[in-house]
Design an enzyme around this catalytic site. Structure first.
Site, PDB file in Angstrom:
ATOM      1  CB  SER A  76      -7.950  -0.163   6.041  1.00 51.58           C
ATOM      2  OG  SER A  76      -8.657   1.025   6.295  1.00 51.58           O
ATOM      3  CB  SER A  78      -7.895   2.971   3.404  1.00 55.08           C
ATOM      4  OG  SER A  78      -6.954   2.377   4.306  1.00 55.08           O
ATOM      5  CE  LYS A 129      -3.846   1.692   2.938  1.00 56.64           C
ATOM      6  NZ  LYS A 129      -4.640   1.311   4.137  1.00 56.64           N
TER       7      LYS A 129
END
Length: 604
Positions: free
Chosen positions: A176, A152, A78
Site C-alpha cells: 500500500s 490502500s 493516512k
C-alpha cells in the site's frame, strides 16, 4: 489547484519559504484551497483557526532556539494513523473514534516542526491495493481520473503527487505504500519492518504493518525517514533499531537481480514501459536473472493463508456487531480469517520462514532486486467487475516483501505510451534502506522526470559529500585500497561505499614501501616541503571498521588525515621507521600514477 503558489514544492522549497515573512501566507493559501466536498483524497483537514494556533506554537518554539528541521513544512497522514484531537476513521464511519494522543510517527514529525494539514482517504481498514474501497469516495488517478489511484494509501499518494504537500504518510502491509506511488509518479519508501513505530496505527496485519513515506523526491523521503526512525519505540512491541553493520550506499555500479520471467497480465503498455526502465537501468547497473518462484509463492500466502486472520482480529468487534457497516469487498476478505485453525497458522509460518530464508539468501548475492511496482493498472470501471482478482494482480511484486522482512523503495520510471505512470521498485534485505535511497537519488537524477503530476521540473540536489552516511565512518585510502587496486575488495565486501576522490592538505609526502605484497604506499605528514596527495574517501559501516583495521599490516595503521578543504577524516598513516627504506614518490601526486609509471617501466 494549478494556481496554488506552492504547487510541487519540495522540503527545500518550503524550508526556504519559511525563512521569509510569507511562509504563513503560503500555508493559509494551501488550506483555503483544500475542499473535502470536491476532493475525496481528504477525509479531514486543518481549520484556519487551528492553523493559526499551530503556527504560533511553532514560532514560539523557534524563538526559544529549538532545532526544527521541518519548520512549517505541511504534511498529511493516512486516516488510519492517530493524531491527537482528530477523528481516526480507517475509512469506516462506524469505527471512527477521537484519538487521544499522536501516533509515534506523527509525534516525531511535530517535534521536527512539521505541520499536519489533513488526514487522507484509504481503502477501508487498509485492505486493498486499489483506492476504491472507501465510503468517502474512490480516489482517482492523478493523471487520468478514469483510472485508479492505487491503494490502500490512495489519498496520501494523491495529495503528494498533485504537489499539495511535499510528503505524506501511508501504511504498507501488502504494497500500500508502493502501488499508489507507482500509479502516480512519486516515491514510496517502504521501510524495513519495525524501523518506524506503528504505535497509534490502526492495525491491518500487525506483525507485518509498516508506516510508509510518499514524497516527490527520494531525498525528501529519506530526510523524513531519518526523523521517523530516529529511535526505538518501547510502546511498540515490533519496533527495532538498525544493526550497526547496515550498508549505507550502493556501489558505483551495483548488481541488480531481475526475475527471469515477468508477468504483466496482458498489459502491453506496462511491459513496454518496464523494458524502457530496464534499458535505462542498464546504463547504471549490471544484471543477474533469478528464479522468482519463491517470491511468488510467498506473495500468495499473504491473502491465501492465515495472515488474513490478523485483519479479522483487528476489526473483530465491528465485524461481529455491525458487519453491514464494513465495505462489501473488505468484509468478504476479513471474514475469511475465521476459517483458519492454529495448525494452519503454524504450517503457513513454517513455510513462510523457509521461503523467506531462500529469498534473503538470493538477495544477499546482489545489491537489490528490481521489479515493476505493479504489473499493470486498471480503470475504475474494470475494478467494479473483478475487485478481488485485479487487486491480487496489483500485489504480484509487493505482497511478499514484509513477509520476507525486506526493505523496498518505489520509484518513478519512464511513462507508459498511453501517458500513465509506470514505476519500478527496488527491493533488498532488511536494513538496506539507506542503500536503496542512495541509488534512488541517482535514478531520479538520471531520468529527471517531472515531479508527480505537477508538471514541475525535477531539480537534482547538489551532492553534499560532507554528509556522512548514517552509522558509518569516513576513511581516506591512498594505495592498494583504491578502486581497481588489489585490496579494494576489503572495502566493498564490508559494504563500504565510495564517496569521492579528493586530495590531502599540502602537508604530506608519499612513499613506496619496501618489501610489501601487494605493493603499498606510506603517507607521512611533514612540517615543510609537503604536497597534496590524491586519496579516495569511503564510508565504512561502523560495525565493520574493526575487522577492516585488523587486516592492516605493519607498518601501516589508521590515524587522522587532513584534507585540502580542511576536513579531518580517518586515514592510512605509516610508522616513520619504515620510511627510511622507502622510495619517495611524492612527485607523482598519488599512488595510481606511480603504479602506472612502474608498469610502463617494467614493460620496457
Amino acid at each position: 489547484m494549478t494556481s496554488l503558489s506552492t504547487l510541487g514544492w519540495t522540503l527545500k522549497d518550503w524550508q526556504t519559504a519559511h525563512q521569509t515573512p510569507q511562509g504563513y501566507a503560503y500555508l493559509t493559501e494551501l488550506i483555503e484551497q483544500i475542499n473535502q466536498a470536491t476532493d475525496c483524497a481528504w477525509i479531514s483537514r486543518l481549520s484556519l483557526t487551528q492553523l493559526q494556533t499551530d503556527w504560533q506554537a511553532l514560532q514560539e518554539r523557534r524563538e526559544q532556539g529549538e532545532a526544527l528541521p521541518l519548520f512549517g513544512v505541511p504534511f498529511a497522514v493516512k486516516d488510519n494513523i492517530d493524531v491527537a484531537g482528530w477523528i481516526t476513521t480507517a475509512a469506516c464511519p462506524a469505527f471512527a473514534y477521537l484519538a487521544e494522543k499522536d501516533a509515534s510517527v506523527v509525534q516525531h514529525l511535530k517535534q521536527a516542526g512539521a505541520l499536519l494539514i489533513g488526514k487522507t482517504n484509504l481503502d477501508q481498514f487498509a485492505t486493498g491495493l486499489v483506492g476504491t474501497r472507501s465510503p468517502y469516495g474512490a480516489v482517482p488517478n492523478s493523471f487520468n481520473p478514469e483510472y485508479i489511484s492505487g491503494g490502500s494509501s490512495s489519498g496520501s499518494a494523491s495529495v503528494t503527487a498533485r504537489g499539495l504537500v511535499p510528503f505524506a504518510l501511508g501504511t504498507d502491509t501488502a504494497g500500500s505504500g508502493r502501488v499508489p506511488a507507482g500509479f502516480n509518479n512519486i516515491v514510496g519508501l517502504k521501510p524495513t519492518r519495525g524501523w518506524f513505530s506503528i504505535q497509534g496505527v490502526v492495525p491491518a496485519c500487525r506483525s507485518l504493518d509498516c508506516v510508509s513515506v510518499f514524497a516527490l523526491t527520494t531525498a525528501d523521503a529519506l530526510q523524513v525517514a531519518q526523523i521517523l526512525g530516529q529511535k526505538q519505540d518501547l510502546e511498540d512491541a515490533y519496533s527495532r533499531q538498525p544493526p550497526a553493520a547496515t550498508p549505507t550506499r550502493m556501489p558505483e555500479r551495483p548488481k541488480f537481480a531481475i526475475p527471469a520471467q515477468l508477468e504483466f497480465f496482458a498489459d502491453p503498455f506496462a511491459e513496454e514501459a518496464f523494458a524502457k526502465a530496464r534499458a535505462e537501468l542498464s546504463r547504471l547497473v549490471d544484471w543477474v536473472e533469478i528464479d522468482f518462484s519463491p517470491f511468488t509463492e510467498l506473495a500468495e500466502l499473504l491473502y491465501q493463508g492465515p495472515w488474513v486472520a490478523e485483519r479479522t482480529h483487528a476489526i473483530g468487534e465491528l465485524l461481529q456487531q455491525a458487519p453491514e457497516q464494513i465495505e462489501s469487498t473488505v468484509r468478504s476478505i476479513v471474514t475469511k480469517g475465521s476459517d483458519y485453525s492454529a495448525i494452519d497458522c503454524f504450517a503457513a509460518e513454517y513455510r513462510r520462514q523457509e521461503l523467506a530464508r531462500m529469498i534473503q539468501h538470493t538477495l544477499s548475492q546482489v545489491d537489490a532486486l528490481v521489479v515493476p511496482t505493479s504489473p499493470r493498472i486498471r480503470t475504475q470501471a474494470e475494478m467494479q467487475q473483478e475487485p478481488v482478482l485485479y487487486n491480487s494482480q496489483f500485489g504480484t511484486y509487493t505482497n511478499f516483501t514484509n513477509l520476507a522482512d525486506l526493505s523496498a523503495l518505489a520509484l518513478p520510471a519512464p511513462f507508459r505510451a498511453d501517458g500513465l505512470p509506470a514505476g519500478i521498485t527496488l527491493i533488498a534485505n532488511a536494513w538496506h534502506d539507506f542503500a536503496l535511497a542512495d541509488f534512488g537519488q541517482r535514478w531520479q537524477a538520471h531520468l529527471a522526470l517531472p515531479l508527480g503530476a505537477t508538471g514541475q521540473a525535477f531539480q537534482p540536489a547538489a551532492e553534499d559529500v560532507s554528509t556522512l552516511a548514517p552509522g558509518a565512518v569516513r576513511v581516506a585510502v591512498v594505495g592498494a585500497h583504491l578502486r581497481g587496486m588489489p585490496l579494494n575488495f576489503q572495502l566493498t565486501s564490508r559494504h563500504a561505499a565510495f564517496v569521492e576522490a579528493t586530495q590531502t592538505a599540502p602537508e604530506y609526502r608519499l612513499y613506496a614501501l619496501a618489501n610489501t605484497t601487494p605493493p603499498k604506499p606510506g603517507l607521512a605528514r611533514v612540517a615543510d616541503k609537503g604536497a597534496s596527495i590524491l586519496v579516495e574517501l569511503w564510508d565504512i559501516p561502523l560495525a565493520h571498521l574493526g575487522a577492516f583495521v585488523a587486516e592492516i599490516p605493519e607498518p601501516l595503521g589508521i590515524g587522522n588525515l587532513l584534507l585540502q578543504d580542511g576536513r579531518n577524516v580517518k586515514g592510512f598513516i605509516c610508522e616513520p621507521l619504515a620510511l627510511e627504506s622507502a622510495k619517495d614518490i611524492t612527485h607523482f601526486g598519488g599512488w595510481r600514477a606511480y603504479i602506472t609509471d612502474l608498469k610502463k617501466s617494467q614493460e620496457n
